[in-house]
Design an enzyme around this catalytic site. Structure first.
Site, PDB file in Angstrom:
ATOM      1  N   PRO A  43      66.425 -81.255 -54.491  1.00  0.00           N
ATOM      2  CA  PRO A  43      67.105 -82.745 -54.857  1.00  0.00           C
ATOM      3  C   PRO A  43      66.257 -83.883 -54.455  1.00  0.00           C
ATOM      4  O   PRO A  43      66.128 -84.945 -55.013  1.00  0.00           O
ATOM      5  CB  PRO A  43      68.508 -82.669 -54.333  1.00  0.00           C
ATOM      6  CG  PRO A  43      68.296 -81.591 -53.056  1.00  0.00           C
ATOM      7  CD  PRO A  43      67.405 -80.759 -53.540  1.00  0.00           C
ATOM      8  N   ASP A 251      27.050 -69.526  -8.483  1.00  0.00           N
ATOM      9  CA  ASP A 251      27.044 -70.300  -7.241  1.00  0.00           C
ATOM     10  C   ASP A 251      28.251 -69.805  -6.300  1.00  0.00           C
ATOM     11  O   ASP A 251      29.344 -69.296  -7.002  1.00  0.00           O
ATOM     12  CB  ASP A 251      26.867 -71.823  -7.320  1.00  0.00           C
ATOM     13  CG  ASP A 251      25.629 -72.116  -8.039  1.00  0.00           C
ATOM     14  OD1 ASP A 251      24.810 -71.509  -7.834  1.00  0.00           O
ATOM     15  OD2 ASP A 251      25.562 -73.448  -8.491  1.00  0.00           O
ATOM     16  N   LYS A 273      23.727 -71.215  -2.830  1.00  0.00           N
ATOM     17  CA  LYS A 273      23.045 -71.880  -1.604  1.00  0.00           C
ATOM     18  C   LYS A 273      24.291 -72.594  -0.718  1.00  0.00           C
ATOM     19  O   LYS A 273      25.022 -73.197  -1.085  1.00  0.00           O
ATOM     20  CB  LYS A 273      22.154 -72.876  -1.918  1.00  0.00           C
ATOM     21  CG  LYS A 273      21.130 -72.479  -2.712  1.00  0.00           C
ATOM     22  CD  LYS A 273      20.034 -73.578  -2.854  1.00  0.00           C
ATOM     23  CE  LYS A 273      19.075 -72.902  -4.005  1.00  0.00           C
ATOM     24  NZ  LYS A 273      19.447 -72.705  -5.361  1.00  0.00           N
ATOM     25  N   GLY A 305      31.523 -77.185 -10.839  1.00  0.00           N
ATOM     26  CA  GLY A 305      31.441 -78.500 -11.042  1.00  0.00           C
ATOM     27  C   GLY A 305      30.490 -78.626 -12.517  1.00  0.00           C
ATOM     28  O   GLY A 305      31.037 -77.855 -13.578  1.00  0.00           O
ATOM     29  N   ALA A 335      33.101 -82.296  -9.795  1.00  0.00           N
ATOM     30  CA  ALA A 335      34.129 -82.413  -8.605  1.00  0.00           C
ATOM     31  C   ALA A 335      34.663 -83.828  -8.314  1.00  0.00           C
ATOM     32  O   ALA A 335      35.975 -84.073  -8.075  1.00  0.00           O
ATOM     33  CB  ALA A 335      33.473 -81.919  -7.340  1.00  0.00           C
ATOM     34  N   MET A 386      28.690 -83.455  -0.580  1.00  0.00           N
ATOM     35  CA  MET A 386      27.922 -82.860   0.492  1.00  0.00           C
ATOM     36  C   MET A 386      27.659 -83.648   1.622  1.00  0.00           C
ATOM     37  O   MET A 386      26.739 -84.084   2.006  1.00  0.00           O
ATOM     38  CB  MET A 386      26.638 -82.140  -0.175  1.00  0.00           C
ATOM     39  CG  MET A 386      26.466 -81.361  -0.942  1.00  0.00           C
ATOM     40  SD  MET A 386      25.390 -80.802  -2.182  1.00  0.00           S
ATOM     41  CE  MET A 386      25.254 -82.051  -3.268  1.00  0.00           C
ATOM     42  N   GLY A 415      39.238 -78.806  -3.193  1.00  0.00           N
ATOM     43  CA  GLY A 415      40.079 -79.609  -4.214  1.00  0.00           C
ATOM     44  C   GLY A 415      40.162 -78.816  -5.397  1.00  0.00           C
ATOM     45  O   GLY A 415      39.387 -77.830  -6.120  1.00  0.00           O
TER      46      GLY A 415
END
Length: 475
Positions: A43, A251, A273, A305, A335, A386, A415
């Protein structure tokens, strides 16, 4: 098996839709894509349906449903909430052996709509036969994340070349190997994923004419940013290329749960590393990547990252490019962005910071490589990767060049992980905070750190507020 999954050609075939609401609009949108001739019985129509009403192959009958309307229809879709009307339509459809789908009423259906993953011409339908629609939605989301958007074009290209491949490669085994190794999992697929279809076509022609029967396949390299830790921050594209990789070079900072998402038969090699612990030198690693690709492997270089933010991705690509190896880059969440967001620290804020600087702490030992005067602007947020080893030099140089000793600082370790730890103090406390922080740590310096107490949302709040911070920010 309760239902037989079928793919039906509805192009220019009559389909009746009873109902004019938003649910009907969603079904009609799907029917339009396959070229069905659609008649709507309702309708009134919702706004979305009014927009498409006068488009090709859509008509509207503003009358009540009558059984005669089912004549010459091959499918009817019922979207009303009128139980009596729905039952009437179902009974008449069954008498005529017409397929019917009554939305949200399995007992009045002879066919159901699956959840669709569309990589035209590749189509995947998922159904629980009406028992668990939420589970179906979740499964669809997972499949959507696994299947690249380029899959459809890859399939179309295969269709175009299929007959020619059959003519060139008579042997069935060799032909299957060609499609599997060279086309779908080789250099051609990589070029299409990179949005280079014309080049893919050229490579296809050359390979078919010159390399048929050659078991050597070209390898390639993909740099993938794995994000700062939380598995949910890996990109969909990153997941896709990981699941195609023969070899993954990762890593130490890569979350082990992310590695579990790779192909089970992929060779996973740690090349990370740490301070005083290098599995191999950067020069050795560069050559190792090249050798693996030259042997025909699809290599993923997986970095914590983002590969291009203090990840030496640029150095590795220079060597890979010089070796003539095909490559691509999948960005990751660095990061400095991911960790601070999880700590509730915005990098910029109109009141506290007009800019942000990302830097590494390796060169912060007092020489002339760092413009300390520029970094001492009180409205500039500093993100230091770092920075634990040279925290004392960082603190002293910033103070000497005018940064207030009461500038808020945060040292964030682990984190985005569940055991994330945030230590907050002032600039004068920086070296002390880094001594008690875990590895790896990110240093954040700037007034935006003071917003953590309001914007904290993940994990624990900052654990150890130093006394100098409390004194300086209680006034």
């Amino acid at each position: 098996m309760e239902y037989l999954p079928l793919f039906i050609d509805l192009k220019n075939r009559p389909v009746l839709v009873v109902g004019g609401g938003i649910v009907a609009a969603r079904k009609i949108k799907i029917l339009q894509r396959v070229g069905a001739m659609i008649t709507i019985i309702a309708p009134t129509l919702c706004t979305e349906l009014k927009k498409v009403l006068f488009k090709q192959n859509i008509s509207w009958i503003e009358k009540k449903f009558q059984p005669i309307m089912l004549d010459k229809v091959i499918l009817v879709i019922v979207t009303t909430n009128n139980a009596k009307l729905n039952a009437l339509i179902y009974q008449n459809a069954e008498k005529r052996h017409i397929l019917i789908n009554t939305v949200d009423d399995k007992n009045k259906c002879s066919c159901i709509f699956p959840a669709i993953i569309d990589r035209d011409p590749i189509l995947i339908g998922i159904s629980s036969c009406g028992t668990a629609p939420i589970l179906v939605r979740i499964l669809r989301e997972k499949f959507e994340s696994l299947l690249p958007k380029s899959l459809g074009f890859l399939s179309k290209l295969a269709g175009i070349w299929r007959s020619r491949v059959r003519q060139h490669i008579v042997d069935v085994v060799l032909r299957r190997r060609f499609w599997e190794k060279i086309f779908y999992n080789g250099h051609i697929a990589t070029l299409i994923e990179q949005g280079r279809p014309e080049e893919a076509n050229k490579v296809f022609k050359y390979t078919l004419n010159n390399d048929v029967g050659n078991n050597n396949k070209k390898g390639n390299v993909t740099l993938v940013g794995a994000g700062p830790g939380d598995i949910g921050l890996l990109t969909i594209r990153g997941l896709q290329v990981m699941q195609q990789a023969d070899v993954i070079l990762y890593d130490y900072l890569v979350n082990s749960e992310i590695l579990d998402l790779a192909r089970k038969d992929a060779n996973k090699i740690c090349v990370g590393k740490r301070v005083g612990d290098h599995s191999m030198s950067q020069k050795e690693l560069n050559q190792f990547i090249v050798r693996l690709a030259q042997k025909g492997n699809k290599v993923v270089r997986l970095k914590g990252g983002d590969s291009f933010v203090f990840g030496r991705g640029g150095e590795e690509l220079e060597i890979i490019s010089k070796a003539g190896i095909s490559f691509q880059v999948v960005p990751g969440i660095t990061a400095g962005i991911g960790v601070t967001a999880y700590a509730g620290i915005p990098l910029t804020h109109r009141k506290y910071a007009h800019s942000v600087v990302f830097m590494t702490g390796h060169n912060a030992n007092g020489d002339n490589q760092v413009n300390w005067a520029a970094l001492s602007d009180y409205q500039r947020t500093l993100i230091i990767y770092m920075g634990k080893i040279n925290a004392l030099n960082i603190r002293n140089n910033l103070i000497i060049h005018g940064r207030s000793i009461n500038t808020p600082v945060a040292v964030i370790s682990r984190g985005t992980y569940q055991n994330q730890k945030i230590l907050i103090g002032t600039l004068i406390d920086l070296e002390k905070l880094t001594r008690i922080a875990d590895y790896p740590s990110l240093l954040v310096i700037g007034d935006v750190v003071s917003l953590h107490s309001q914007m904290h949302w993940f994990g624990q709040k900052a654990l150890n507020y130093c006394p100098t911070y409390l004194i300086a920010h209680s006034m």
